[in-house]
Design a protein around this motif. Structure first.
Motif, PDB file in Angstrom:
ATOM      1  N   PHE A 260       0.839  -1.192   0.000  1.00 23.58           N
ATOM      2  CA  PHE A 260       0.000   0.000   0.000  1.00 23.58           C
ATOM      3  C   PHE A 260       0.880   1.250   0.000  1.00 23.58           C
ATOM      4  O   PHE A 260       0.675   2.174  -0.801  1.00 23.58           O
ATOM      5  N   CYS A 261       1.872   1.277   0.909  1.00 24.55           N
ATOM      6  CA  CYS A 261       2.786   2.432   0.988  1.00 24.55           C
ATOM      7  C   CYS A 261       3.611   2.561  -0.291  1.00 24.55           C
ATOM      8  O   CYS A 261       3.861   3.677  -0.762  1.00 24.55           O
ATOM      9  N   ASN A 262       4.018   1.426  -0.838  1.00 24.86           N
ATOM     10  CA  ASN A 262       4.824   1.434  -2.064  1.00 24.86           C
ATOM     11  C   ASN A 262       4.057   2.068  -3.215  1.00 24.86           C
ATOM     12  O   ASN A 262       4.583   2.894  -3.962  1.00 24.86           O
ATOM     13  N   ILE A 263       2.789   1.692  -3.351  1.00 22.37           N
ATOM     14  CA  ILE A 263       1.975   2.237  -4.442  1.00 22.37           C
ATOM     15  C   ILE A 263       1.703   3.730  -4.234  1.00 22.37           C
ATOM     16  O   ILE A 263       1.627   4.509  -5.197  1.00 22.37           O
ATOM     17  N   LEU A 264       1.603   4.140  -2.970  1.00 25.33           N
ATOM     18  CA  LEU A 264       1.411   5.570  -2.681  1.00 25.33           C
ATOM     19  C   LEU A 264       2.682   6.376  -2.901  1.00 25.33           C
ATOM     20  O   LEU A 264       2.644   7.608  -2.940  1.00 25.33           O
ATOM     21  N   GLY A 265       3.818   5.661  -3.019  1.00 27.10           N
ATOM     22  CA  GLY A 265       5.098   6.352  -3.205  1.00 27.10           C
ATOM     23  C   GLY A 265       5.829   6.628  -1.909  1.00 27.10           C
ATOM     24  O   GLY A 265       6.752   7.449  -1.876  1.00 27.10           O
ATOM     25  N   SER A 267       7.850   4.987   1.667  1.00 27.90           N
ATOM     26  CA  SER A 267       8.560   3.822   2.188  1.00 27.90           C
ATOM     27  C   SER A 267       7.709   3.159   3.258  1.00 27.90           C
ATOM     28  O   SER A 267       6.861   3.803   3.886  1.00 27.90           O
ATOM     29  N   PHE A 268       7.952   1.871   3.475  1.00 27.97           N
ATOM     30  CA  PHE A 268       7.181   1.154   4.497  1.00 27.97           C
ATOM     31  C   PHE A 268       7.493   1.687   5.887  1.00 27.97           C
ATOM     32  O   PHE A 268       6.611   1.832   6.724  1.00 27.97           O
TER      33      PHE A 268
END
Length: 381
Positions: A260-265, A267-268
């Motif tokens: 989810f964080c990756n797609i939002l741009g 970092s985890f």
């Protein structure tokens, strides 16, 4: 090492405190015992109570409770005093010594703090911060995105995968580009949940509709799932019980958060958390350096790079760092690493110094090759 010394000092205090408490209880029990004996003598003969009280006074004086407690209490006070000094020595209360006046982009810093609150699920605190920082325009989309993520994670805590499956379906192309198997893992867990409820036909139908597309690349996983059909309604006592363990649910939720964080741009890991954790590791050597540089604070404020090595763990190392083997200085934008024709690397300033500002060739410090400064090429880390 400092933490070990603190623990040792704490253990000594705890031991002395235990001995002091034990001695105090022993003295109190002794006094109670003598008082009870005196009461037992007074009750049969009330007329002779003055003699009994006189004997009790003499006995208590011989016991000398304060003298008995004085030794253990003194040892406890000494241990406490030493413990306070160890803590004061190990934890410098004034960390502002290591502070440098650096200009920050206030808008970017505010966003990082707001995102940290939202990604941790502290939406009320995030809203309050955004309101006070007057960053309302940039925060609305950030909050809505993380609010959706937490709604999905909250549903997963109650064994509900529908919101997660819907999100994964809407972002399947991006997940595939990232090389994630999250969609398969979500469908697999949903298949197992159907089996847990005892509906074999429904589970088989679900597998045909949602798991078949993964058969070409994940046949081994699908075969294991199909074997679970033999244990419909009793998976928890089957050889495949590990597939429905709470640990798998936790790992699935963690993977969803990462993607989810990756797609939002993003970092985890929260950038604010990483920065603080790295700062905690780097603070002790900087404080020691500032104690030495106490009279040269202005010089510290103008330095372009750290004057002392600060070792951080691997999780805090995000890019390569080159240290010139000649000058022992870390490369910078003004002093970049340069590749010499022989294949060895030095910093630009070292090459310029050894070549007399490119006016003559010099020998490589690692091999007998003659090097011309004009033939050296800059490396980009």
């Amino acid at each position: 090492m400092e933490l070990n010394s603190i623990k040792d000092a704490f253990d000594r205090v705890a031991k002395k405190q235990k001995l002091s408490c034990s001695k105090s209880q022993e003295v109190i029990d002794q006094i109670i015992q003598e008082i009870e004996k005196a009461l037992g003598k007074i009750q049969p003969s009330l007329s002779d109570y003055k003699h009994v009280l006189s004997d009790l006074r003499t006995t208590l004086k011989d016991i000398a409770p304060l003298s008995q407690l004085e030794g253990t209490q003194k040892e406890l006070n000494i241990a406490l005093s030493k413990y306070a000094k160890v803590i004061e020595k190990s934890f410098n209360p004034d960390i502002a010594k290591a502070y440098r006046n650096i200009e920050f982009d206030v808008h970017t810093v505010n966003q990082i703090i707001a995102i940290h609150f939202y990604r941790q699920g502290f939406f009320d605190i995030g809203d309050c911060f955004i309101s006070e920082a007057r960053e309302l325009e940039s925060a609305a989309s950030i909050k809505s995105s993380f609010l959706e993520m937490f709604q999905i994670l909250e549903a997963m805590k109650h064994w509900n995968l529908e919101p997660a499956l819907n999100w994964a379906a809407n972002n399947s192309d991006k997940l595939k580009q990232n090389g994630s198997d999250l969609v398969l893992r979500l469908h697999s867990m949903q298949f197992l949940e159907i089996l847990k409820k005892g509906s074999r036909n429904e589970a088989l139908k679900y597998a045909r509709n949602h798991l078949t597309p993964f058969s070409s690349d994940h046949m081994a996983e699908l075969q294991k799932l199909m074997a679970c059909l033999l244990f419909t309604g009793r998976l928890d006592s089957s050889p495949y019980s590990a597939l429905i363990s709470p640990t798998n649910w936790e790992k699935l939720a963690e993977e969803l958060s990462k993607q989810f964080c990756n797609i939002l741009g993003y970092s985890f890991e929260s950038p604010l958390s990483v920065t603080i954790a790295a700062g905690v590791q780097g603070l002790p050597p900087l404080l020691k350096f500032m104690n030495v540089m106490a009279g040269k604070k202005q010089e510290w404020q103008t330095m372009k790079q750290l004057p002392v090595p600060v070792e951080l763990d691997k999780e805090f190392q995000f890019h390569s760092v080159f240290v010139c083997p000649v000058s022992k200085e870390q490369s910078t934008d003004d002093n970049p690493p340069m590749l010499m024709p022989c294949g060895h690397v030095l910093c630009k300033q070292s090459i310029m110094k050894m070549s007399k500002n490119s006016t003559k060739s010099f020998k490589c410090p690692y091999c007998p090759s003659d090097v011309e400064a004009t033939k050296c090429r800059q490396l980009y880390l």
